[in-house]
Write a protein that holds these residues in place. Sequence first.
Motif, mmCIF file in Angstrom:
data_model
loop_
_atom_site.group_PDB
_atom_site.id
_atom_site.type_symbol
_atom_site.label_atom_id
_atom_site.label_comp_id
_atom_site.label_asym_id
_atom_site.label_seq_id
_atom_site.Cartn_x
_atom_site.Cartn_y
_atom_site.Cartn_z
ATOM 1 N N MET B 54 1.216 -0.674 -0.086
ATOM 2 C CA MET B 54 -0.127 0.251 0.209
ATOM 3 C C MET B 54 0.800 1.707 0.326
ATOM 4 S SD MET B 54 -2.734 -1.329 0.053
ATOM 5 C CE MET B 54 -3.841 -0.209 -1.272
ATOM 6 N N ASN B 128 -3.437 2.769 8.553
ATOM 7 C CA ASN B 128 -3.743 3.080 7.230
ATOM 8 C C ASN B 128 -3.398 4.014 6.044
ATOM 9 O OD1 ASN B 128 -5.173 0.924 6.975
ATOM 10 N ND2 ASN B 128 -7.355 1.837 7.785
ATOM 11 N N GLU B 129 -2.568 3.713 4.799
ATOM 12 C CA GLU B 129 -1.488 5.190 3.922
ATOM 13 C C GLU B 129 -2.344 5.242 3.697
ATOM 14 O OE1 GLU B 129 -1.472 1.679 4.255
ATOM 15 O OE2 GLU B 129 0.351 0.971 5.142
ATOM 16 N N THR B 169 -9.974 3.729 6.324
ATOM 17 C CA THR B 169 -9.083 3.340 4.252
ATOM 18 C C THR B 169 -9.792 1.991 3.798
ATOM 19 O OG1 THR B 169 -7.406 4.657 4.526
ATOM 20 C CG2 THR B 169 -7.686 3.644 2.734
ATOM 21 N N GLY B 170 -10.745 1.336 2.419
ATOM 22 C CA GLY B 170 -10.984 0.869 2.022
ATOM 23 C C GLY B 170 -12.819 0.356 2.170
ATOM 24 N N MET B 171 -13.111 0.573 3.540
ATOM 25 C CA MET B 171 -14.505 0.357 3.524
ATOM 26 C C MET B 171 -15.795 2.329 3.453
ATOM 27 S SD MET B 171 -13.873 -2.018 5.641
ATOM 28 C CE MET B 171 -12.074 -2.686 6.863
ATOM 29 N N ILE B 258 -2.361 1.708 -11.527
ATOM 30 C CA ILE B 258 -2.123 1.768 -9.847
ATOM 31 C C ILE B 258 -4.231 2.850 -9.861
ATOM 32 C CG2 ILE B 258 -2.253 3.362 -7.941
ATOM 33 C CD1 ILE B 258 0.043 1.058 -8.066
ATOM 34 N N PRO B 311 -9.637 3.987 -5.507
ATOM 35 C CA PRO B 311 -10.539 2.925 -6.543
ATOM 36 C C PRO B 311 -11.546 2.165 -5.210
ATOM 37 C CG PRO B 311 -8.287 2.330 -5.269
ATOM 38 C CD PRO B 311 -8.578 3.596 -5.686
ATOM 39 N N VAL B 312 -11.193 2.833 -3.761
ATOM 40 C CA VAL B 312 -12.307 2.014 -2.769
ATOM 41 C C VAL B 312 -14.108 2.977 -3.121
ATOM 42 C CG1 VAL B 312 -13.006 2.649 -0.377
ATOM 43 C CG2 VAL B 312 -10.109 2.452 -0.742
ATOM 44 N N GLN B 316 -15.942 -1.564 -8.918
ATOM 45 C CA GLN B 316 -15.383 -1.931 -7.697
ATOM 46 C C GLN B 316 -14.701 -3.319 -9.373
ATOM 47 O OE1 GLN B 316 -15.429 -3.213 -3.788
ATOM 48 N NE2 GLN B 316 -14.667 -1.493 -2.874
ATOM 49 N N THR B 317 -15.847 -3.252 -9.924
ATOM 50 C CA THR B 317 -16.175 -4.501 -11.232
ATOM 51 C C THR B 317 -15.692 -3.822 -12.267
ATOM 52 O OG1 THR B 317 -17.972 -3.588 -12.107
ATOM 53 C CG2 THR B 317 -18.181 -5.886 -9.657
ATOM 54 N N LYS B 321 -17.368 -0.124 -13.934
ATOM 55 C CA LYS B 321 -16.232 1.438 -13.699
ATOM 56 C C LYS B 321 -16.141 2.108 -15.310
ATOM 57 C CE LYS B 321 -12.680 -0.543 -11.059
ATOM 58 N NZ LYS B 321 -10.898 -1.210 -10.717
#
Lengths: 449, 380
Positions: B54, B128-129, B169-171, B258, B311-312, B316-317, B321
């Motif tokens: 990450m 988280n980054e 991050t991510g949620m 990325i 991306p979060v 996500q498919t 996109k």
Amino acid sequence: MSKVIKISRGLDIKLLGEAEKKVTQVSSDNFALKPPDFVDVFPKLFLKEGDEVKAGTPVFFNKYRENIIFTSPVSGKVTEIKRGAKRKMLEIRIESDGKMNYEDFGKDDPVSLSKEKIVEKLLKSGIWAYIRQRPYSVIANPKDEPKAIFISAFNSAPLSPDYDFILDEESQAFQAGLNALGKLTSGKIHLNINNGKTCSKTFLEAKGVQINRFAGPHPAGNIGVQIYNIDPINKGDIVWYINPQAVVTVGKLFLEGKYNASRIIALTGSEVIKPQYFKVIAGTLVTDLFKNNINKGNVRYISGNVLTGSKIEKDGYLGFYDDQITVIPEGDYYEFLGWSMPRINKFSFSRTFVSWLTPNKKYRLDTNLNGGQRAFVLTGEYEKVFPMNIYPMQLLKAIIVKDIDLMENLGIYEVDEEDFALCEFIDASKTEMQAIVREGLDYMRKEMM
Amino acid sequence: MKALRKYIDTIKPQFEKGGKFEKLHSTFEAFESFLFVPDKVTFKGSHVRDALDMKRAMTVVIIAVIPALLFGMWNVGFQHFISVGETVGFWDQFWCGFLKVLPLIIVSYVVGLGTEFVFAQIRGHEVNEGYLVTGMLIPLIVPPDIPLWMLAIAVIFAVIIGKEVFGGTGMNILNPALTARAFLFFAYPQDMSGDKVWISDKADAYSGATPLGDALVGNFDNFPSAADMFFGFIPGSVGETSFLAILIGAVILLFTGIASWKIMFSVFAGGYVMGLIFNLVGANAYMDIPAYYHLIMGGFAFGAVFMATDPVTASQTNKGKYIYGFLIGILAVLIRVVNPAYPEGMMLAILLMNVFAPLIDHYVIEANIKKRLKRIRIKV
């Protein structure tokens, strides 16, 4: 000539230490059967420490399915039953007497035998355990009728052994094995070969099978990908699969009337001084292979390949289904500002490292996790190495929340741990995907029974 | 480096459970793993792992933002001296802008990372980054003269409400950087829009309106040339003005893989298509501007390259996109041209589509499920 199935999404991880095509026979004195090698098997012993066995003598059976037994690969004496936490049985160690006496199961021509007779013989000799099923990747149930049997005649995983080389002289036994397996299904036997690479007559001239040609990077050799492309698994379907070396073992059971557990394995990896092939017997102690042949330093021994193999000790034993040992350096070191450095010796699927400049370079990768675990952040990456029309991240999330309907709808029956190995490799969030998938499969199996 | 490693190893126990500074464990861990890639080895599953983590991924995004950041600093100074009617050299312009922008970055990082550290400690996980990127993006999408206390409040709001309440991050559902901007936009409109705010220490007599502001009121007399907008010699938020600088960032993001080219491409496609549709309608002067103007003026490009591709919060498919990006482009231009209150539509378009992204994914996945079910039916 059948059409070629091209796998375009995937990744070949190029590593140092490919095995030289030279076979040396190694006879160790020590062997072991490892119950943890078998998914969903609760071992119950037939014998105790000190008992004498022949090759083919029953050692333990599966409490959940009592007709599935596991037999000794050599003749000798049971020396130790090694147990772990909660008395879980880890290893049944057998010391060879060097004589190789076999239990006699009788010679037969499988073509003239009935299905029942073949099943009985395979079960009695313990060779049945080599036949596994999808979904769930457990040992096949003899009562089932699989819709097809799949055999992958090539490996695509990093440094994996070349079946063309290993089985080139075993065409007679291989065919006998196919004849026996052919009786077990009313469907087809699919023998999947690597288009343009597979050259051994053992495979090309095999009878009673449908030969399918595959091309492309790993995971083209994975049985799951092959099944997906030829005859995908729907709910309720059962497909069996078996490793080509095990087909030879099956063949020899009928030709020779005994459990001949010898197989050829590849010793590979960057830390092996002279990587090559060895002829061994299943469950062998691996120490003898390493003599004066391993670089100094902290290394990891893996039974299997770097993506899906299991970690063993230096004095460990070869896994039941494995025909490869890999030795790579451990990565337990700190790297100053590593994430910001160019790191030319590191490999990455993404172009955030310079490894894309040298596509043919072979790497000496170590076991460092290269980062910390995070939530899923990057998307659309796993699909690049996952050649099935399944949404890998969504399936993983469905498994994590244990949503049975969703898992089923998203295609859990079609996948196995190994299918997620490449996703796990490239994952920047360092998710333990194979463990998650295994958990999901176990959960589904229990719910469905 | 060995000495540093040794020092870290000696102080490490104090930050472990039961140590003197136990409460700073997450903070310590964040700094330690910043300095040294940890010695953790694989334990289950694949024995070797890709070198990408990450931190590396986020670093690439930050590198990609740098051209826009440097250009933005210079442009802040450039616009200031134009408005006061002085002619100074390049470095004076840059220095002036640098002094304006640097405090924004410092406040954004210190306040944001501080909040992150506190939350990581409370939750007991690693820092988280994600904020490394968010913290750089926020200063680039605000007017250069924004009061620092406002920025600080917006950052806290974005980190807590935009991200941490969902689990970090991510949620998160909404892009945190845009959440900060939306907060400012609605809480302090007088400091976030209008003609006054886009040039720092502007002379009162000078107009200072952005092209979008001019366009909305139908003032096309002094409209900047396409070249000015492409290179970015126009007033606006710090990082958004130069299409060229953003393009360099886009190339970095796409080359390294990325950011998703699917999203970027479809946002631009959506914006262009909507511009063409307005050309056909042609009800007023704004609708008649060349369609590609929409892509190079205002925050469209910055949003497409750095915000929509998060991306979060994006779809996500892979199929989703395209839909997600295309609708952002359409909506952004629609809001710009038709809505009388908001000159810029990019922020709202992205936030709106952030909310709808899970729905898009849902339908894409349903289609996949149906396909699988159909396979069974054919067989039966």
